[in-house]
Design an enzyme around this catalytic site. Structure first.
Site, PDB file in Angstrom:
ATOM      1  N   ARG A   1      10.933  21.731  47.718  1.00  0.00           N
ATOM      2  CA  ARG A   1      12.308  22.191  47.906  1.00  0.00           C
ATOM      3  C   ARG A   1      13.108  21.023  48.475  1.00  0.00           C
ATOM      4  O   ARG A   1      12.595  20.240  49.286  1.00  0.00           O
ATOM      5  CB  ARG A   1      12.373  23.364  48.896  1.00  0.00           C
ATOM      6  CG  ARG A   1      11.816  24.669  48.358  1.00  0.00           C
ATOM      7  CD  ARG A   1      12.716  25.276  47.264  1.00  0.00           C
ATOM      8  NE  ARG A   1      12.190  26.517  46.745  1.00  0.00           N
ATOM      9  CZ  ARG A   1      11.490  26.641  45.614  1.00  0.00           C
ATOM     10  NH1 ARG A   1      11.240  25.588  44.863  1.00  0.00           N
ATOM     11  NH2 ARG A   1      11.067  27.825  45.214  1.00  0.00           N
TER      12      ARG A   1
ATOM     13  N   HIS B   1      15.193  20.214  38.608  1.00  0.00           N
ATOM     14  CA  HIS B   1      14.290  21.313  39.008  1.00  0.00           C
ATOM     15  C   HIS B   1      13.515  21.845  37.797  1.00  0.00           C
ATOM     16  O   HIS B   1      13.577  23.030  37.462  1.00  0.00           O
ATOM     17  CB  HIS B   1      15.086  22.437  39.685  1.00  0.00           C
ATOM     18  CG  HIS B   1      14.230  23.329  40.548  1.00  0.00           C
ATOM     19  ND1 HIS B   1      14.660  23.892  41.715  1.00  0.00           N
ATOM     20  CD2 HIS B   1      12.949  23.759  40.403  1.00  0.00           C
ATOM     21  CE1 HIS B   1      13.702  24.639  42.251  1.00  0.00           C
ATOM     22  NE2 HIS B   1      12.634  24.560  41.462  1.00  0.00           N
TER      23      HIS B   1
HETATM   24  C1  OXD Z   1       9.149  28.007  41.994  1.00  0.00           C
HETATM   25  C2  OXD Z   1      10.047  26.949  41.504  1.00  0.00           C
HETATM   26  O1  OXD Z   1       9.193  28.375  43.178  1.00  0.00           O
HETATM   27  O2  OXD Z   1      10.200  26.810  40.271  1.00  0.00           O
HETATM   28  O3  OXD Z   1       8.383  28.528  41.180  1.00  0.00           O
HETATM   29  O4  OXD Z   1      10.629  26.207  42.289  1.00  0.00           O
END
Ligand code: OXD
Length: 309
Positions: A224, A272
């Site tokens: 993250r 992402h």
């Molecule tokens: C997840 C993401 O948590 O794609 O799966 O970040």
């Protein structure tokens, strides 16, 4: 059983098809066309607008469309007593491990340097580094971290791992807890972050921790964005403490156009996509949880709200 589907990026048609095969008679409603709010038993969500889930009085389960549940827990208005489950999907873990392995190899074989050289039309051969001398450290040894560690170790790199509580993984030297963090970082040339985002891990990649890595180390963050203190990362890249960073996740997504990461010469970024939940590989676990909910059995893959993952 009625399932609410609410995601800012997943495909409801593909999910409906994958779940209908596994849960005959499933009534899936796609936000915002939910019909009567009292029909909804469960919600399958990714980045739902905060507060909306409290409108469903009979909601009994929140199922995350990703491995992470911080997007659910970040909503202060989710009812306190509803179980929250994450996705556990071998396809998701493999995708993350592939991304991590690709980024490790790219740095290991100097492709970041060759990409720069190509732009400068410069022909210069660099020595090929020894694989067994490049130490890769994986921060976070859950399902996904373990998959990353195994794949990278399989390429011949010496791999260490760090986790909050002690873990053991064949072929991986494991460190744990606050006392294990400095020795782990001190021996990590390429750091791969796969931690869950919790109060304890927010900002864990900061000036202090980056300074503990050997000089000219690399960072790969596929967890993250909020694990990283952005200005500390930029300072470490500018000072040469870090030689490069590959970032797939950001504190604010999409990454704002004015953010310095976009144009930093030592940053490689992707939107992402380290792994994207694929309904075909992930639907089994979700279907099993819907059956369990229907039968009144405990759900699988439950998140612990107090721990934050
Ligand atoms: C997840 C993401 O948590 O794609 O799966 O970040």
């Amino acid at each position: 059983m009625a399932l609410l589907f609410l995601s800012d990026s997943d495909d409801p048609v593909a999910w409906n098809a994958a779940l209908a095969k596994r849960v005959p008679g499933l009534d899936m409603r796609v936000w915002p066309e939910t019909g009567a709010a009292a029909d909804i038993d469960a919600a399958l969500v990714w980045n739902h607008p905060p507060g909306v889930l409290k409108a469903f009085p009979k909601l009994r389960a929140i199922l995350s469309l990703g491995a992470g549940v911080n997007h659910v827990l970040d909503d202060p208005e989710i009812p306190a007593d509803i179980p929250i489950a994450r996705i556990v999907d071998p396809g998701l873990a493999t995708g993350m491990a592939e991304y991590a392995a690709l980024a490790v190899l790219r740095y290991h074989r100097n492709f970041d340097v060759y990409e720069r050289q190509q732009r400068e039309q410069r022909w210069r051969r660099l020595p090929i580094p020894v694989t067994t001398a490049r130490r890769v450290g994986v921060l976070g040894l859950g399902e996904i971290g373990s998959a990353c560690a195994r794949m990278i170790a399989g390429l011949g790199f010496p791999v260490t791992g760090w986790s909050r509580t002690a873990k053991s993984l064949p072929g991986v030297a494991c460190y744990a807890g606050p006392d294990g963090l400095a020795p782990f970082l001190n021996t990590t040339d390429i750091l791969v972050c796969v931690l869950p985002l919790t109060a304890a891990t927010r900002g864990i990649i900061n000036q202090t921790t980056l300074a503990k890595l050997p000089r000219s180390a690399f960072l790969i963050n596929i967890a993250r964005g909020a694990h990283v203190v952005d200005q500390d990362l930029i300072a470490a890249l500018d000072s040469g403490q870090l030689a490069g960073a590959t970032l797939d996740v950001f504190a604010h997504e999409p990454l704002p156009r004015e953010h310095p990461f976009w144009s930093h010469p030592k940053v490689t970024l992707t939107p992402h996509i380290a792994s994207i939940t694929n309904p075909e590989t992930a639907a089994d676990g979700v279907a099993e949880n819907l059956r369990r909910l229907h039968d009144g059995r405990p759900l699988l893959y439950l998140a612990d709200r107090a721990r934050g993952y």
